[in-house]
Enzyme design. Structure first.
Site, PDB file in Angstrom:
ATOM      1  N   PRO A  88      41.917   7.357  58.281  1.00 22.40           N
ATOM      2  CA  PRO A  88      41.478   7.947  59.555  1.00 22.40           C
ATOM      3  C   PRO A  88      42.178   7.333  60.767  1.00 22.40           C
ATOM      4  CG  PRO A  88      39.583   7.322  58.199  1.00 22.40           C
ATOM      5  CD  PRO A  88      40.803   6.725  57.568  1.00 22.40           C
ATOM      6  N   ASP A 168      56.687  31.189  58.490  1.00 21.92           N
ATOM      7  CA  ASP A 168      57.305  31.305  59.797  1.00 21.92           C
ATOM      8  C   ASP A 168      56.279  31.331  60.904  1.00 21.92           C
ATOM      9  OD1 ASP A 168      60.118  33.354  58.758  1.00 21.92           O
ATOM     10  OD2 ASP A 168      59.701  31.216  58.656  1.00 21.92           O
TER      11      ASP A 168
HETATM   12  C1  9WO Z   1      34.818   2.750  55.851  1.00 21.37           C
HETATM   13  C2  9WO Z   1      33.906   2.342  56.784  1.00 21.37           C
HETATM   14  C3  9WO Z   1      32.637   1.820  56.662  1.00 21.37           C
HETATM   15  C4  9WO Z   1      31.932   1.502  57.813  1.00 21.37           C
HETATM   16  C5  9WO Z   1      32.488   1.724  59.055  1.00 21.37           C
HETATM   17  C6  9WO Z   1      33.756   2.252  59.168  1.00 21.37           C
HETATM   18  C7  9WO Z   1      34.431   2.565  58.016  1.00 21.37           C
HETATM   19  N1  9WO Z   1      35.622   3.074  57.883  1.00 21.37           N
HETATM   20  C8  9WO Z   1      35.857   3.173  56.588  1.00 21.37           C
HETATM   21  C9  9WO Z   1      37.075   3.687  56.113  1.00 21.37           C
HETATM   22  O1  9WO Z   1      37.879   4.132  56.924  1.00 21.37           O
HETATM   23  N2  9WO Z   1      37.288   3.660  54.779  1.00 21.37           N
HETATM   24  C10 9WO Z   1      38.509   4.230  54.286  1.00 21.37           C
HETATM   25  C11 9WO Z   1      38.199   5.139  53.140  1.00 21.37           C
HETATM   26  C12 9WO Z   1      39.514   3.202  53.890  1.00 21.37           C
HETATM   27  C13 9WO Z   1      40.807   3.931  53.587  1.00 21.37           C
HETATM   28  C14 9WO Z   1      40.590   5.073  52.586  1.00 21.37           C
HETATM   29  N3  9WO Z   1      39.450   5.855  52.960  1.00 21.37           N
HETATM   30  C15 9WO Z   1      39.582   6.987  53.653  1.00 21.37           C
HETATM   31  C16 9WO Z   1      40.717   7.713  53.935  1.00 21.37           C
HETATM   32  N4  9WO Z   1      38.569   7.620  54.198  1.00 21.37           N
HETATM   33  N5  9WO Z   1      38.996   8.697  54.862  1.00 21.37           N
HETATM   34  C17 9WO Z   1      40.306   8.782  54.712  1.00 21.37           C
HETATM   35  C18 9WO Z   1      41.081   9.803  55.330  1.00 21.37           C
HETATM   36  C19 9WO Z   1      42.417   9.921  55.077  1.00 21.37           C
HETATM   37  C20 9WO Z   1      43.139  10.913  55.732  1.00 21.37           C
HETATM   38  N6  9WO Z   1      42.551  11.760  56.570  1.00 21.37           N
HETATM   39  C21 9WO Z   1      41.228  11.648  56.813  1.00 21.37           C
HETATM   40  C22 9WO Z   1      40.478  10.693  56.210  1.00 21.37           C
END
Ligand code: 9WO
Length: 244
Positions: A88, A168
């Site tokens: 994210p 396109d």
């Molecule tokens: C876990 C978490 C827990 C408490 C507060 C904040 C927090 N953030 C996260 C977190 O970002 N965990 C991720 C889980 C770690 C990397 C892999 N994960 C992930 C990738 N979750 N969402 C994505 C992602 C990837 C691409 N586009 C959107 C979401």
């Protein structure tokens, strides 16, 4: 193109090539997808790859060394390849990214779990950190599968000529035009006359106008980033006039 996905859930990620464009791309030899499990690079007898965060707090962090070893092995197997981490915190993945990545000879997609990776792996090994949007998943795998799907349909020879035109519209930065199929009347709703006219030049212009108009209606901010030619501006002006 060769893609290696580094993931704790290889069987999950492999599902992406069972259906649709990724499957066709693999069958045609345009895409080779393989997975690599960081657990196989763990050096402890329990195959652990996570540990508690320095500084305290909830959850676990993926350790640097098994990930780096998996990335090194993927690099050795692919030759030149960019490393993409799905999170994210990344830059927004969009069609331009899909086009750019589809031109790479090899890609390594890194999937995090738990609270994420040790930051030092990002600094040392990751070329691009990409996000699908502002939401949190339980891991990067679904995002990696989305990226594979978006890329697969852009590989040369995967879509027929007929379908290339579909790209396109979006690669021109516009939304797609509306589509209709039989029957001509459905619950009193008719198909626009022009589509039944057989006049292909006129149909093409109508579709272009609809692409512009639907973009203006639904995602007006997309038009801000475009340099429309005079003809397109006139088509859009007409569309807007018809809305009143
Ligand atoms: C876990 C978490 C827990 C408490 C507060 C904040 C927090 N953030 C996260 C977190 O970002 N965990 C991720 C889980 C770690 C990397 C892999 N994960 C992930 C990738 N979750 N969402 C994505 C992602 C990837 C691409 N586009 C959107 C979401």
């Amino acid at each position: 193109m060769k893609v290696e996905v580094i993931t704790l859930f290889p069987e999950f990620v492999e599902q992406v090539t069972r259906f649709g464009m990724p499957r066709i791309a693999v069958e045609q030899g345009q895409l080779a997808l393989s997975t690599r499990n960081p657990r196989d690079y763990s050096t402890n007898k329990w195959r652990r790859v996570d540990a508690r965060p320095y500084g305290g707090g909830p959850g676990m962090v993926m350790e640097a060394e098994p990930l780096a070893a998996a990335i090194d092995a993927a690099r050795a197997s692919l030759g030149a390849a960019k490393v993409v981490y799905l999170s994210p915190q990344g830059s927004r993945f969009d069609q331009r990214w899909a086009e750019r990545l589809s031109a790479e000879p090899g890609l390594i997609l890194l999937c995090g779990r738990y609270e994420g990776l040790d930051e030092r792996v990002l600094e040392a090994e990751v070329d691009f950190e990409l996000s699908l949007g502002d939401f949190v998943l339980s891991g990067g795998e679904l995002a990696a599968m989305v990226v594979v799907d978006a890329i697969a349909r852009l590989l040369p020879g995967v879509l027929g000529d007929e379908q290339s035109a579909v790209n396109d519209s979006f690669s021109a930065g516009l939304l797609d035009h509306p589509h209709y199929t039989r029957p001509e009347v459905w619950r009193d709703a008719v198909v626009p006359d022009v589509l039944l006219s057989g006049d292909h030049a006129k149909i093409a212009r109508w579709r272009r106008q609809q692409a512009l108009g639907q973009t203006w209606l639904k995602r007006p901010e997309l038009l801000d980033g475009l340099e429309l030619d005079e003809d397109s501006r006139a088509l859009l002006r007409d569309f807007i006039a018809q809305q009143r």
